[in-house]
Design an enzyme around this catalytic site. Structure first.
Site, PDB file in Angstrom:
ATOM      1  N   GLY A  79       0.843  -1.193   0.000  1.00 20.25           N
ATOM      2  CA  GLY A  79       0.000   0.000   0.000  1.00 20.25           C
ATOM      3  C   GLY A  79       0.877   1.241   0.000  1.00 20.25           C
ATOM      4  O   GLY A  79       0.678   2.153  -0.765  1.00 20.25           O
ATOM      5  N   PHE A  80       1.867   1.247   0.904  1.00 19.18           N
ATOM      6  CA  PHE A  80       2.821   2.357   0.985  1.00 19.18           C
ATOM      7  C   PHE A  80       2.102   3.681   1.180  1.00 19.18           C
ATOM      8  O   PHE A  80       2.563   4.723   0.719  1.00 19.18           O
ATOM      9  CB  PHE A  80       3.730   2.375  -0.256  1.00 19.18           C
ATOM     10  CG  PHE A  80       4.246   1.013  -0.609  1.00 19.18           C
ATOM     11  CD1 PHE A  80       5.178   0.391   0.215  1.00 19.18           C
ATOM     12  CD2 PHE A  80       3.766   0.320  -1.704  1.00 19.18           C
ATOM     13  CE1 PHE A  80       5.631  -0.896  -0.057  1.00 19.18           C
ATOM     14  CE2 PHE A  80       4.206  -0.963  -1.991  1.00 19.18           C
ATOM     15  CZ  PHE A  80       5.147  -1.569  -1.175  1.00 19.18           C
ATOM     16  N   THR A  95       4.561  -5.888   6.017  1.00 22.98           N
ATOM     17  CA  THR A  95       5.524  -5.372   6.972  1.00 22.98           C
ATOM     18  C   THR A  95       6.069  -6.455   7.885  1.00 22.98           C
ATOM     19  O   THR A  95       7.117  -6.276   8.503  1.00 22.98           O
ATOM     20  CB  THR A  95       4.837  -4.328   7.867  1.00 22.98           C
ATOM     21  OG1 THR A  95       3.676  -4.955   8.440  1.00 22.98           O
ATOM     22  CG2 THR A  95       4.402  -3.127   7.075  1.00 22.98           C
ATOM     23  N   ILE A 146      14.793  -3.555  17.725  1.00 24.06           N
ATOM     24  CA  ILE A 146      14.306  -4.226  16.522  1.00 24.06           C
ATOM     25  C   ILE A 146      13.657  -5.534  16.943  1.00 24.06           C
ATOM     26  O   ILE A 146      14.292  -6.400  17.536  1.00 24.06           O
ATOM     27  CB  ILE A 146      15.480  -4.482  15.540  1.00 24.06           C
ATOM     28  CG1 ILE A 146      16.125  -3.151  15.134  1.00 24.06           C
ATOM     29  CG2 ILE A 146      15.003  -5.274  14.337  1.00 24.06           C
ATOM     30  CD1 ILE A 146      15.225  -2.170  14.408  1.00 24.06           C
ATOM     31  N   ASN A 178      11.978  -7.977  15.086  1.00 20.72           N
ATOM     32  CA  ASN A 178      12.296  -9.158  14.281  1.00 20.72           C
ATOM     33  C   ASN A 178      13.319  -8.786  13.211  1.00 20.72           C
ATOM     34  O   ASN A 178      12.969  -8.180  12.190  1.00 20.72           O
ATOM     35  CB  ASN A 178      11.025  -9.707  13.631  1.00 20.72           C
ATOM     36  CG  ASN A 178      11.294 -10.996  12.861  1.00 20.72           C
ATOM     37  OD1 ASN A 178      12.398 -11.552  12.929  1.00 20.72           O
ATOM     38  ND2 ASN A 178      10.296 -11.459  12.135  1.00 20.72           N
ATOM     39  N   PRO A 179      14.584  -9.132  13.436  1.00 25.25           N
ATOM     40  CA  PRO A 179      15.631  -8.697  12.511  1.00 25.25           C
ATOM     41  C   PRO A 179      15.362  -9.091  11.056  1.00 25.25           C
ATOM     42  O   PRO A 179      15.658  -8.319  10.138  1.00 25.25           O
ATOM     43  CB  PRO A 179      16.884  -9.408  13.048  1.00 25.25           C
ATOM     44  CG  PRO A 179      16.606  -9.632  14.500  1.00 25.25           C
ATOM     45  CD  PRO A 179      15.122  -9.858  14.598  1.00 25.25           C
ATOM     46  N   GLY A 196       9.088   1.209   8.936  1.00 24.31           N
ATOM     47  CA  GLY A 196       8.561   0.993   7.591  1.00 24.31           C
ATOM     48  C   GLY A 196       8.884   2.095   6.613  1.00 24.31           C
ATOM     49  O   GLY A 196       8.834   1.890   5.402  1.00 24.31           O
ATOM     50  N   GLU A 197       9.200   3.270   7.107  1.00 23.27           N
ATOM     51  CA  GLU A 197       9.347   4.401   6.194  1.00 23.27           C
ATOM     52  C   GLU A 197      10.745   4.993   6.161  1.00 23.27           C
ATOM     53  O   GLU A 197      11.169   5.559   5.153  1.00 23.27           O
ATOM     54  CB  GLU A 197       8.299   5.461   6.540  1.00 23.27           C
ATOM     55  CG  GLU A 197       6.911   4.967   6.158  1.00 23.27           C
ATOM     56  CD  GLU A 197       5.780   5.756   6.773  1.00 23.27           C
ATOM     57  OE1 GLU A 197       5.257   6.643   6.109  1.00 23.27           O
ATOM     58  OE2 GLU A 197       5.401   5.461   7.927  1.00 23.27           O
TER      59      GLU A 197
END
Ligand code: FES
Ligand code: FES
Lengths: 181, 700
Positions: B224-225, B453, B588, B590-591, B663-664
């Site tokens: 979707g972004f 994601t 973090i 989940n690497p 995510g960004e």
């Protein structure tokens, strides 16, 4: 009303993942839409419907093709493999396994096309087919990263999983060679 | 390193996306777009379409049902005769099959009284205005000290204008919906969305329904972004068409129609002025932005906001001006604001480094700050310098010769560049429930979205940790508005916001389980945790109050991006040879999936730097390049060596997980790093994206 607007149907047979299907298809229907809408095989994806993204990649007669560019009516009798047919008896194919190990996808929408494309690509390379980056056309192409990237560039991934995809195919091709040796 | 929990479904083709649910008696929708850039619809000829066998309905402004209260102008589908931009949906057909619907859409004849559209963004447009706020809730303008005066008196001044083009999200899965009304007037939507709860409430408002009568299902979403962050007109159109046809319908927006109807990143014109001492210390920063919105709905991208966060400078001004044009409505695209804003700011920092003769990393370190410059708030954590230094060591920055246009390999010029990244650590209120099942497993439910994601996996890890359970015993169910209300998968806020609700629900469940043990209730025994009644044990959480009570800190993630490029001196073609991003984004979770997120963002950044541009048709309106053959996203061969790493960052002021969003930030700064590397390679400073052979060749 234009006479060409009236639907015309044709009876065809498709062998999909080893199963035979007799179908009456709209002569305007793409193979992709027949798989997804008529046969319920929604693993093959539609990203563009114009041969520009590769999400719909399937294997027709063992060769990779864009399902959205193939008219179903022109493929009477065709032997088709979709992403649903890559695993055998519940066992994932080496390409599928490598994709999981390398996290070669995020949203997963391009993934069925990538997997079918990669499966076909490994066969093509195995048979010695060159690509545009193959330096010496006389010798067997070596499937290095540049070759993988070139040969996989018909499959877009907007999540940007290419690094993982190339790593997965490096690994899958190594295993394939080891298995064949 | 945990593999995605839905991996197997995704590689075997069994993960279902919106268009793929088996629904009986389903019909298909095809939409008609306005062929003029502005005007009034005078007539809609539907006879030819309706005469086609298998056509069930044709909808347009002439017969569409009145909507109740569409929350934004884009959702007021077919409610007026006005055409606000070329490509706007003006009619739709419902047909028995895809082929029939598509053919019938071709036969709908819409007549217009057209006017000349005004579509060109320019800084001297008479309609330029200051928006009330910029996305999501920031002031349009800010000012500290006397920026103009101090800038004018600075020893070193850089005064330049950068422009960025319109860009399209282009998720690989198009915006798609299946809409079903049941006999009680309840609506079910299988929708490709970043926020099931958001679609539920906005669609309910549009149709005047109680939100509980709308259910939105989206367990798998093909990217979707940002474009699927709120419902776009296609969702309303599908629901309306299902009502008109009296049957469930499917509507996937064809790729070509997505460019006008599902959002894009606004083009920007950014004037930046940096005033500094000879030693590179910034005295004044001015960042003035002009961008566009549509006439249907205001969207004001927060392009200058990172300039409020990044560097110390006692005098500062940021401003945003909008021009409402007869264009499609811009919306969120991956890191709206930060992406174009940091491209400009980090390119200008490179220009300042050259003007002062200071290494670009050293320049950024000299202007680092431990308080957010505008608010004066302390950062909850800020490890920009650590990222720059760690990245420099890994990338091999030391000893870099700043001279431009001198490193040849054959006919290729080589250069390296660096840029900083930043993105706010947003967090929204959320609800979740956690259940202990009689069989000893756990279920967590939340209406969150996994758009690729890895949210499902991250939330399962978070739940397992809180419950002290094995990951294999935790099932996370998301992507359904029937689950507890969740915020949108946007603003890189998912893991923080949803994760906090999951932690609190799991903690409450543990307390209940302990209570059940103490109270000696019957039922099956559970891993020493207590006794579970046959119906299971459930606990809920709502993080609204917790969020309101948070301490005041400036919370942001930071990063540093490095790029090495080669530029073909004969063709002007730029290739990114390698790229490294180092990020400081809290803990973090989940690497494996985090790395993919960072690299995915950087990959999109390569596209932004070198490929992506939506070209406005200045005569007729709408974008000229409306498919993936003409709008180029990076392909496999465009991406060579991209790597991402992160520095350890422990920040107690964030959330129970200690995480910031990831995510960004990967796209933020990426294009500047590439552009700075192109300058280092060639000596050519390109101030417009994308950097193409056409822009470079005349100067090579
Ligand atoms: S859907 Fe066939 S190539 Fe895109
Ligand atoms: S995994 Fe999302 S498009 Fe490739």
């Amino acid at each position: 009303m234009d006479s060409e607007s009236t639907p015309v149907h044709a009876d065809i047979t498709l062998v999909v993942n080893g199963r035979e299907h007799r179908l009456s298809v709209d002569t305007r229907a793409s193979l992709l839409d027949v798989l997804r809408e008529d046969l319920g095989l929604t693993g093959s994806k539609k990203g563009c419907d114009h041969g520009q993204c590769g999400a719909c990649t399937i294997l027709i007669g063992g060769r990779r093709a864009n399902g959205c560019l193939a008219l179903a009516v022109a493929h009477d009798g065709a032997d088709i493999v979709t992403v649903e047919g890559l695993a055998r008896d519940g066992r994932l194919s080496p390409v599928q396994e490598a994709f999981i190990e390398q996290d070669a996808f995020q949203c997963g929408y391009c993934t069925p096309g990538q997997l079918c494309s990669a499966t076909g690509m490994l066969d093509e390379a195995g048979q010695g087919w060159p690509s545009t980056v193959t330096g010496d056309l006389g010798s067997e192409p070596v499937l290095d990263d540049d070759e993988i990237r070139e040969r996989m560039s018909g499959n877009l991934c907007r999540c940007g999983a290419y690094v993982g995809i190339v790593a997965a195919l490096r690994e899958a091709s190594r295993r394939k060679e080891a298995a064949e040796a | 390193m945990t593999e995605r929990l839905e991996s197997r479904e995704k590689v075997t083709g069994t993960a279902r996306y919106a268009f793929e649910y088996p629904v009986e008696n389903v019909a298909y929708v095809a939409a008609v777009q306005a062929s003029v850039g502005r005007g009034e619809i005078t007539a809609v000829g539907t006879e030819a379409a309706m005469a086609l066998p298998g056509v069930l309905a044709v909808l347009s402004c002439e017969n569409a049902p009145r909507l109740s209260d569409p929350p934004d102008g884009e959702l007021a589908v077919f409610q007026s005769r006005t055409v606000s931009y070329r490509g706007q949906f003006v009619a739709a057909v419902v047909g028995e099959t895809l082929e029939t619907a598509r053919e019938a859409a071709r036969l709908v004849h819409v007549e217009y009284a057209p006017e000349a559209p005004d579509v060109r963004l320019r800084t001297d447009h008479p309609s330029l205005y200051q928006p009330g706020k910029v996305n999501p809730v920031f002031p349009a303008d800010t000012e500290q000290g006397e920026p103009e005066e101090v800038f004018n008196n600075s020893a070193v001044r850089v005064d330049v204008t950068y422009t960025t083009p319109a860009e399209h999200n282009n998720p690989m899965e198009p915006h798609a919906t299946i809409a079903l009304w049941d006999e009680h007037g309840y609506l079910t939507l299988y929708d490709s969305t970043q926020g099931a709860s958001t679609v539920q409430s906005m669609v309910a408002q549009t149709f005047g329904l109680d939100p509980s009568h709308v259910r939105v299902v989206a367990p798998h979403v093909g990217g979707g972004f940002g474009s699927k962050g709120i419902p776009k007109p296609n969702v309303v159109l599908a629901a309306m068409a299902a009502g008109a046809a009296g049957r469930p319908v499917k509507f996937a927006v064809p790729r070509q129609q997505m460019y006008a109807t599902t959002g894009y990143r606004t083009p920007t014109i950014q004037r930046l002025r940096l005033g500094a001492d000879n030693d590179g210390r910034l005295n004044a920063i001015l960042h003035d932005v002009v961008e566009q919105t549509s006439t249907v709905k205001e969207f004001a991208e927060q392009t200058a906001t990172p300039t409020r966060v990044m560097y110390q400078a006692p005098h500062r001004r940021t401003s945003h001006r909008l021009v409402p044009l007869d264009v499609p409505t811009p919306s969120w695209m991956r890191a709206p604001g930060e992406t174009p804003g940091m491209y400009a700011l980090e390119s200008v920092m490179d220009e300042l480094a050259i003007a002062t003769g200071i290494d670009p990393i050293e320049l950024r370190i000299r202007n680092d700050t431990d308080r957010e410059p505008e608010s004066g708030l302390p950062f909850s954590s800020r490890n920009l310098v650590a990222c720059l230094q760690e990245g420099a060591a890994r990338f091999g920055w030391a000893g870099r010769d700043p001279a431009t246009g001198v490193r040849w390999e054959g006919r290729k010029l080589i250069g390296t560049g660096v840029a900083a990244s930043t993105y706010p650590a947003y967090m929204s209120p959320n609800r979740a429930i956690a259940r202990a099942e009689p069989d000893g497993t756990f279920t967590v439910r939340i209406a969150a979205a996994d758009i690729g994601t890895g949210a499902r996996t991250a939330l399962a890890l978070i739940a397992a940790e809180t419950l002290k359970a094995d990951l294999g015993d935790v099932r996370v169910e998301l992507g359904d508005s029937a689950f507890p209300r969740a915020s949108v998968a946007g603003g890189s806020s998912g893991t923080a916001g949803w994760g906090t609700a999951v932690v609190r629900a799991c903690e409450a469940l543990r307390a209940k389980l302990n209570g059940a043990v103490a109270g000696g209730r019957g039922g099956s025994s559970h891993a020493g945790n207590g006794a579970i009644p046959p119906e299971g044990l459930e606990a809920a959480a709502d993080t609204g109050a917790e969020l309101k009570a948070r301490e005041k800190y400036a919370r942001h993630a930071f990063g540093a991006q490095f790029a090495e490029v080669e530029v073909d001196a004969d063709t002007g073609e730029v290739r990114v040879r390698r790229m490294l991003g180092v990020f400081a984004a809290g803990r973090i979770i989940n690497p494996a999936t985090a790395r993919s997120q960072f690299i995915g963002g950087m990959t999109m950044g390569v596209g932004m730097a070198l490929l992506e541009e939506s070209v406005m048709d200045e005569e007729f309106g709408d974008f000229l390049n409306r498919d993936l053959a003409q709008y180029h996203v990076p392909a496999c061969a465009d991406v060579r060596d991209i790597d991402a790493a992160w520095v350890e960052e422990s920040d107690p002021h964030l959330n129970p997980m200690g995480s910031k969003g990831i995510g960004e930030i990967g796209i933020v700064g990426a294009a500047a790093a590439v552009g700075n590397a192109v300058h280092h390679a060639t000596g050519i400073r390109v101030r417009h994206l994308p950097i193409t052979p056409a822009t470079l060749l005349p100067d090579l």
